[in-house]
Motif scaffolding. Structure first.
Motif, mmCIF file in Angstrom:
data_model
loop_
_atom_site.group_PDB
_atom_site.id
_atom_site.type_symbol
_atom_site.label_atom_id
_atom_site.label_comp_id
_atom_site.label_asym_id
_atom_site.label_seq_id
_atom_site.Cartn_x
_atom_site.Cartn_y
_atom_site.Cartn_z
ATOM 1 N N ASN A 1 0.775 -1.081 0.281
ATOM 2 C CA ASN A 1 0.213 -0.214 0.072
ATOM 3 C C ASN A 1 0.644 1.230 -0.089
ATOM 4 O OD1 ASN A 1 -2.039 -1.806 0.060
ATOM 5 N ND2 ASN A 1 -1.691 -0.820 2.171
ATOM 6 N N VAL B 1 -3.639 4.000 -1.252
ATOM 7 C CA VAL B 1 -4.294 3.623 -0.607
ATOM 8 C C VAL B 1 -5.305 5.498 -0.254
ATOM 9 C CG1 VAL B 1 -4.497 1.765 0.584
ATOM 10 C CG2 VAL B 1 -3.784 3.509 1.381
ATOM 11 N N ASN C 1 -4.467 5.507 7.309
ATOM 12 C CA ASN C 1 -4.053 4.289 6.533
ATOM 13 C C ASN C 1 -2.832 3.814 7.461
ATOM 14 O OD1 ASN C 1 -5.844 4.158 4.441
ATOM 15 N ND2 ASN C 1 -4.877 6.260 4.630
#
Lengths: 228, 314
Positions: free
Chosen positions: B152, B185, B208
């Protein structure tokens, strides 16, 4: 910060001004005529105002120019490697092509006979280590087998494709992307690469000089088994 | 030294105006006009141009316009009055600068633009800028490799109104989007600002926590992001920037930020002087295209030690 904001606006409008002044090759005129009304349109985000079609640009050149050129003008990879070992700049002048001067690396259109040693798909940028004839069991270069093809060597090795043909770097990148799509679809996707391991083949392709100490990765235009 | 240069320049001008000749010659005065040297990028440009011009036997006049087009206009008038043989310019506005460059052209003085373009062709002799797209693809390839092609990540984008922010982002995505295991993300602008990037990174990290990398549109935002990551104990996150600043160089050498992309500001300024010299030696002509893109260079721990104020030493 003001510097960057003005530059952004400048670049956006300047790209449009250049688009209006672009000299269009005759094969592309139909694409341009169809896409633009003939007047300059302000383009805020630096995006293409002319409707450049990379598929048409590449298709117009692939069979008509690229394939015959590679058949006729590819340099022997062994000779090129030897020249690079002596003097990278002289090698470029003798065998390579590049657009723009200082800081730009040379790209080479080459032909080679040899043997792929393995299929390495540990990265999405797959490679086959390639042992140049006369084979000694050691890989001399890497052949790029996709699906991700790194760099823009094939586009950059061809003198009849020029950054002057397009408006900006994004369009220029789209040309290379389209060439790679064709390679994946028509060349790499149609070959049984595993079956070529250990077999003598002829490879025609291109690479860009990565500099001393870095493996050369050839983008193949064709990989043909040689029956011997 | 600059005082001496000014005096010599005035003497040359006095003689030249007496003869009334504006001939192609290897010596003369070159005016170098940029934004304020408070920003080391512009100081690097001015230093590079000045050094090269003096090496080639020119006198130099180094001026700053402070991003004020009116002041820039006055500086052009000075250069014209002083009988400059060429002007090296990092301009104060793509539209606002056209008239000054045209005025110089009308007075027989060629202008060689660096770093950013003006919205006109055929006025300056050359417009030499960094290849932002090519640079972005370099940074993105390194980012992909460092991320092991999966994970990510977050993208920090530059000021939305700046086309370079979009060009760099496009370069990043043209590379990174080829790897479906690399998942973006969050994507947010921090407006080229270091403190803003710190705040943005903090809140993105809270929303995140499972991120492995950050790719940033420029170095100042990368510095802000890195500070936020360090503060949160996330030294594991891979950060890549763009510009080639000394700050990020130092971070790379301390194994913080992992890479950046150098805009060769010093060398571009030198190239502009070299092209001015060649232009004059050829009697006022050039074979080169007006718009020229100079490739950027990837900076990692391997070569960061050779980077100093936007120039790579051999």
């Amino acid at each position: 910060m003001v510097r960057l904001a003005t530059r952004g606006l400048a670049t956006a409008v300047m790209l449009t001004a250049v688009a209006g002044c672009k000299i269009v090759e005759h094969e592309d005129q139909a694409a341009v005529d169809g896409a633009s009304s003939g007047t300059q349109t302000a383009s805020a985000g630096g995006s293409d105002a002319q409707g450049f079609d990379p598929v048409r640009y590449v298709d117009a050149r692939w069979q008509a120019e690229l394939v015959p050129f590679a058949a006729e003008h590819a340099a022997d990879l062994g000779e090129v490697l030897a020249a690079l070992g002596q003097d990278r700049t002289a090698a470029g002048a003798a065998f390579g092509h590049r657009e723009g001067g200082e800081g730009k690396p040379w790209s080479y259109l080459v032909v080679a006979r040899g043997t792929p040693l393995a299929v390495d798909r540990s990265s999405r940028a797959g490679v086959m280590p390639f042992d140049l004839a006369p084979e000694d069991g050691e890989a001399d270069v890497l052949l790029q087998i996709g699906p991700v093809i790194r760099g823009t060597a094939l586009r950059d090795a061809l003198p009849f494709m020029s950054f002057e043909d397009v408006v900006n770097q994004m369009e220029w990148a789209a040309v290379s992307r389209q060439m790679h799509e064709r390679l994946n679809a028509e060349v790499l996707g149609t070959l049984d690469l595993d079956a070529l391991v250990g077999r003598r083949v002829e490879v025609r392709g291109a690479f860009t000089d990565p500099g001393a100490g870095t493996d050369i990765a050839v983008t193949p235009l064709s990989i043909t088994p040689i029956d011997e | 030294m600059r005082q001496l240069t000014a005096v010599l320049g005035a003497s040359v001008f006095a003689i030249a105006s007496g003869i009334g000749a504006m001939s192609a010659q290897a010596e003369g005065l070159i005016a170098i006009i940029t934004p304020s040297h408070d920003n080391p990028f512009f100081k690097a440009e001015a230093d590079g141009a000045e050094a090269r011009a003096q090496e080639l036997g020119y006198e130099t006049l180094v001026l700053v316009h402070d991003d004020d087009a009116n002041k820039q206009g006055e500086l052009f008038d000075t250069a014209i009055a002083r009988g400059a043989v060429a002007i090296i310019l990092d301009n104060a506005g793509a539209d606002a600068s056209i008239s000054a460059v045209q005025r110089a052209k009308d007075a027989g003085i060629p202008s060689f633009l660096i770093d950013r373009e003006i919205n006109a062709t055929g006025v300056a002799v050359a417009q030499i800028v960094s290849n932002n797209y090519q640079g972005a693809t370099l940074g993105a390839e390194e980012f992909v490799a460092l991320m092991g092609e999966s994970g990510n990540y977050v993208e920090l984008v530059g000021k939305e109104s700046d086309t370079n922010a979009h060009i760099r982002s496009q370069g990043y995505h043209d590379i990174i989007d080829q790897y479906p295991d690399l998942v973006m993300v969050a994507q947010q602008s921090a407006n080229w600002s270091q403190p803003e990037a710190f705040t943005v990174m903090e809140s993105i990290l809270q929303a995140n926590p499972d991120i492995q990398g950050v790719i940033s549109g420029n170095d100042t935002m990368a510095m802000g992001a890195w500070a936020a990551l360090e503060a949160a104990g996330r030294n594991d996150v891979i950060v890549v920037g763009f510009d080639g600043s000394n700050d990020v160089r130092d971070s790379i050498l301390a194994d913080g930020i992992k890479a950046t992309v150098l805009q060769p500001a010093y060398r571009i300024a030198q190239i502009a002087v070299e092209q001015a010299d060649a232009y004059l030696a050829a009697g006022g002509s050039t074979d080169l295209p007006e718009k020229q893109l100079m490739d950027c260079v990837l900076i990692t721990a391997e070569n960061a030690g050779q980077l100093e104020t936007f120039a790579l030493k051999d």
